[in-house]
Structure formats: structure tokens, C-alpha cells
Design an enzyme around this catalytic site. Structure first.
Site, PDB file in Angstrom:
ATOM      1  N   HIS A 237       1.025  -0.871  -0.168  1.00  0.00           N
ATOM      2  CA  HIS A 237      -0.075   0.114  -0.478  1.00  0.00           C
ATOM      3  C   HIS A 237       1.042   1.096  -0.109  1.00  0.00           C
ATOM      4  CE1 HIS A 237      -2.943   2.935   0.700  1.00  0.00           C
ATOM      5  NE2 HIS A 237      -4.038   1.864   0.525  1.00  0.00           N
ATOM      6  N   HIS A 344       0.648  -4.905   2.456  1.00  0.00           N
ATOM      7  CA  HIS A 344      -0.607  -4.459   2.309  1.00  0.00           C
ATOM      8  C   HIS A 344      -1.429  -6.113   1.881  1.00  0.00           C
ATOM      9  CE1 HIS A 344      -4.226  -2.260   2.681  1.00  0.00           C
ATOM     10  NE2 HIS A 344      -5.120  -2.358   1.427  1.00  0.00           N
TER      11      HIS A 344
END
Ligand code: SIN
Length: 536
Positions: A237, A344
Site C-alpha cells: 500500500h 498490504h
């Protein structure tokens, strides 16, 4: 040793696990195990929301097209169409649990937007969508006392018939489970076992995942012989808050969807130099651009700038992020927000169909644990909770027809502790844990090379040998189970990355910057389960 019998054994308590349990309870006895508390899962931390085509101006075809573009040529289009097409039914399941998605003043859905989406199609509940969904599903579960819930219960290994000395094709018939409070081990014997344990973000030093994300389902499925796919595609992310006191706090992509731009520490935008879509380019591109800016300038972080939106909007739309930033002395309406990329989401996992079928009979995989072909080489933002909802729903539908097939009656041998003694060298576990996460970050991160991958594999193989010795010398503990699973996932990621001789989606390597013409998923066969092997 106690043996618990049931029709369906669900492992994991995020959205995929809870939804599976709720659906399956209509057709048979469900036992659900989760290694900590029910709400200790990745779902609970999801901020952005859940994709679903709700706006008459939008279309399923457009959502499919955006998913395929993000997936960089490796999505299975049939799977994408099926999951996108079922999303609305999945959302209705959540609404039936009591989830209230945000609506505008005119009563219409307040749809968010994130990178890679050509339209607003993200249902959200403020910026704590995951928490609202998790709470509602747990409430719904409480209305089903017939679902037997075991918190603080960690799966050690799956029970497979070949290891139990039963002739015929290998089949999963449940699992050995450790009660992490009493240290007792029991067996859950089930007609069908459903893995919904989420991903493996903790394999990396920096991650926005909670501590529970140790890839348990992927590792135990692999050890039981199930096929694993596409593990090289780990999504970073781009925007995790950079602050010494902030442990894994995400600045949702929805913030960029509402106009935030990526800038350097001086406030200069840089994304246009990397992609015409700027700050809303797909995540792989944005994460690599940030990584490259940090390496180029030597800065330890980049920044997000959403000051233009003003305080009133920010407080209303992002109350959680706004409040959290303030706690760390960052006023989103006045200051740049320091950010770094962090691991992520795992786009690979246990190879499974949209209705959860894996290569091992009796074993299903749903949600992030599974690799269905929806995400390909890079997941489109907010497609993951949608996948969790739909795969749970379709898996339950398929398994409903199995409910009458009957529970297995094969006797389960007692767990044997062998020569194992109580652990007195926890420092070894902590050291190996840190070593894996650091080497994965340094050698198998956003930008890879053959040389770094080879080094990583060498170290991981040695670590796995040491972990195996430790595992057999000492009685099992939650920490050793997680370490053992983390190491397997690390090896699966490296071995998958080594097999891909191109840069595609989330796998970027300096040794093969181009792309092959006809890409294939990366398939790793499960660990060979040949015959009777001791479990402990
Ligand atoms: C986010 O809120 O940025 C995370 C959404 C996602 O990963 O799908």
C-alpha cells in the site's frame, strides 16, 4: 485428546470466515476457530470500503475492465465477471447483518473512488468500513448460538487421510487445533474445512496488517499438499502513515480518491513524472514511484497533500484518519501527511475456484487466503472485501449440497509430543521472526533482482531447517506456529518470484524489466504428502 465433530470447520474470523459460517449454519453444524479474538483480523482495519456497481451511470463491464487493467494481464476474466456480477448479493448479505453504508444528503449512496477506478463505486461506512462490517457480522453470529465458536484456537496442521494411513485419494478431514490459553490440543473432524485466515503481510518488516496476518492458511494448506498460486504478487500500500509512534496506520486510498496528491517533503508533486493518471494511478505504480523518489532523494518518506479540501470536509469524510493524524500532531487541513509504502495484501494464495474448491478434496479457501484469479498481478483497490463476500457466499452454496454426504468417521490419533519439552529459548523465535521480516523487506520488496532473491532463498531455507528443529524439540506455542507459517510463506513468495522472468503488476525486477507475450500464473505444487508421516 478431544475430537470435535462437525460438518463445516471454518478457520478465521474476518469477513470471509464469518460470512462462510453464517451461510453454512443454515445447512449443517459449523465450528469456527480463530487464533485470537473474533475481531482480531484484517477486515477490522479496512478503511476504504467495498466495491460494488451501485450508480446507474456506472456498469459491471466498466468495473470488470478496471479490474482487468489493474491485474496486468493475469486476471481470469470469467472469474472477474462472476465475482463482480455477484457483488450486489454479497452487499445485501452485509446489509442484512445491519451494516449501514454511507448515503449523501439526497439519500443516494455516497460512493467513494480509489486508484485505478474509472468511476465512483466504493461503498463505505465513513473511514471505518471494516470495523462496522466486522461488528455487525459478530452481532449476527451471536444470534446463531448453534455455531460453535472457539477463540484463542490456532490451527496447527490439517488432518489429511494419506497421513493418517487411509488408502485412496488424499482428503482433508479437519485439523489439529491448539487452545492458546490452556495449551491443550484437540482435533476438529469435519466433512469440509474452509480456510479464511487472511494474508501474510507480517512476512515483511513494514506492513499495515495486524499481527495476526502470518499466512497461516496458505502455509498449512501447502503443507497438506494443496496447490499455491501467484505468491510473488504482494501488494504494497503506497500510503502508510510515517511516524515513530504510529504502528501500521493506513492513510486510505480514498483520501487520494477525494483529491489528495502525492508530493515530496517540500510539497512538490511528482506522480505526473511516473504516470499520466498521477496520484490515482494503480497501486503498484504509485508504490514504485514513492520508493523511487525516496531512493533518489534519500528522504525517509514522501507526503500526501489534502489541505485544499478544508477542515469541515476532512472531519466529516475521514473522521478516523483525521483524529488519528491529530493524535500524532498532524493536522490534515494544515500539514502534509508523511507516508511510506508497506506490505498490504497478498494477491496469491491457495489456488481456488470462485466457489472455494482447492486442489485438495475436503478443503476450501476463501477471501485473501485464496487465489481465485480475480486480482491477477495486482488487486484493484477495494476489490478484496467484495471477493471475501462473494467467495464465502458461493462456497457455502456449493458445500450446502455436501451437507448430507456425511461426516468422516476416520479415527484421529492423539497428538504426540514426542521428545518435546517446554520452550526455554524464546529468544530464538524472536530472532528468526525478525530475520525473516527484515530479509524479505530488503531482498524481496517493491523492486527485486535475481541476486537478492537467491540470497533470500538461501537464508530462508536455513531458517526453515532451524525452525523445524525448534518445532520438534519444544512443545508448540502460538509463536512457534506463526513463525513456522511465516517462513513457509516467505519461501513461497521467493520461489514464485524466481519463476517469473518479467516485470508484471506487483512483481518488478531489474533483471527482467520487460513483459513476456503470454503470461501464466505461477503455480507451486503443495508439499508432497506421500504416506504416513508423523504430525508431531
Ligand atoms: C484503503 O483504504 O486504501 C485500502 C483499500 C484496499 O486496500 O482495498
Amino acid at each position: 485428546m478431544r475430537t470435535i465433530d462437525c460438518d463445516f470447520f471454518v478457520v478465521g474470523s474476518g469477513m470471509a470466515g464469518l460470512m462462510s459460517a453464517l451461510h453454512l449454519s443454515k445447512v449443517g453444524k459449523v465450528v469456527l476457530a480463530t487464533k485470537r479474538g473474533l475481531a482480531d483480523c484484517n477486515t477490522n482495519f479496512a478503511q476504504g470500503g467495498i466495491c460494488c456497481v451501485m450508480d446507474p451511470e456506472d456498469s459491471l463491464d466498466a468495473h470488470v475492465a478496471d479490474t482487468l487493467v489493474a491485474g496486468a494481464g493475469l486476471c481470469d476474466e470469467k472469474v472477474v465477471r462472476r465475482i463482480v456480477g455477484e457483488a450486489r448479493a454479497g452487499i445485501d448479505d452485509l446489509i442484512a447483518c445491519g451494516v449501514e453504508f454511507a448515503r449523501g444528503a439526497d439519500g443516494r449512496w455516497d460512493l467513494g473512488r480509489e486508484g485505478g477506478h474509472g468511476a465512483r463505486r466504493i461503498l463505505h461506512a465513513g473511514d471505518i468500513t471494516g470495523e462496522k462490517c466486522e461488528t455487525a457480522m459478530i452481532d449476527a453470529l451471536r444470534h446463531h448460538p448453534e455455531i460453535e465458536v472457539h477463540e484463542n484456537s490456532a490451527v496447527i496442521d490439517l488432518l489429511v487421510t494419506r497421513r493418517l494411513g487411509v488408502r485412496g485419494p488424499n482428503r482433508c478431514i479437519g485439523a489439529y487445533v491448539l487452545d492458546t490459553v490452556t495449551n491443550e490440543i484437540c482435533a476438529v473432524r469435519a466433512a469440509e474445512t474452509i480456510l479464511a485466515t487472511g494474508g501474510c503481510g507480517k512476512v515483511y518488516l513494514y506492513t499495515c496488517n495486524p499481527d495476526t496476518a502470518t499466512g497461516d492458511g496458505i502455509a498449512i494448506a501447502w503443507r497438506a499438499g494443496a496447490r499455491i498460486e501467484n505468491m510473488e504478487f504482494i501488494q504494497f500500500h503506497p500510503t502508510c502513515l510515517y511516524h515513530p509512534k504510529a504502528k501500521r496506520f493506513l492513510i486510505s486510498e480514498a483520501v487520494r480518491g477525494e483529491g489528495a496528491i502525492l508530493v515530496d517533503r517540500q510539497g512538490e508533486p511528482f506522480m505526473q513524472r511516473y504516470d499520466a493518471r498521477g496520484s490515482l494511478a494503480p497501486r503498484d505504480i504509485v508504490a514504485r514511484a514513492i520508493d523511487s523518489e525516496m531512493k533518489r532523494t534519500g528522504a525517509p518518506y514522501c507526503c500526501l497533500d489534502i489541505r485544499a479540501k478544508g477542515r469541515t470536509f476532512l472531519r466529516r469524510r475521514f473522521p478516523n484518519i483525521y483524529g488519528k493524524c491529530l493524535e500524532f500532531g498532524i493536522d490534515m487541513a494544515r500539514d502534509l501527511i508523511p507516508i511510506v509504502p508497506a506490505a498490504h495484501y497478498c494477491c496469491g494464495g491457495v489456488k481456488a475456484t470462485v466457489d472455494g474448491r482447492t486442489s485438495l478434496p475436503g478443503l476450501s479457501a476463501v477471501g485473501e487466503t485464496a487465489c481465485t484469479g480475480l486480482h491477477g498481478a495486482n488487486r484493484l483497490a477495494s476489490n478484496s472485501l467484495m471477493e471475501a463476500l462473494v467467495t464465502a457466499r458461493l462456497t457455502a452454496r456449493r458445500l450446502a449440497s455436501h451437507a448430507t454426504a456425511g461426516r468422516p468417521r476416520i479415527p484421529i490419533p492423539d497428538w504426540k509430543t514426542g521428545r518435546a519439552v517446554a520452550p526455554d529459548e524464546a529468544v530464538l523465535v524472536a530472532h528468526m521472526w525478525d530475520e525473516i521480516r527484515r530479509l524479505m523487506w530488503d531482498y524481496v520488496g517493491i523492486v527485486r533482482t535475481d541476486r537478492r532473491l537467491a540470497r533470500a532463498l538461501h537464508r530462508i531455507k536455513t531458517l526453515r531447517r532451524e525452525i523445524r528443529e525448534y518445532y520438534f524439540d519444544y512443545l508448540v506455542t502460538p509463536d512457534t506456529l506463526e513463525l513456522r507459517n511465516l517462513a513457509v510463506c516467505a519461501e513461497l513468495i521467493v520461489r514464485s518470484a524466481q519463476r517469473r522472468h518479467e516485470s508484471r503488476g506487483l512483481h518488478y525486477t531489474l533483471d527482467y524489466p520487460g513483459q513476456v507475450a503470454h503470461p501464466h500464473p505461477t503455480v507451486l505444487p503443495g508439499f508432497p504428502v506421500r504416506s504416513r508421516t508423523e504430525y508431531s
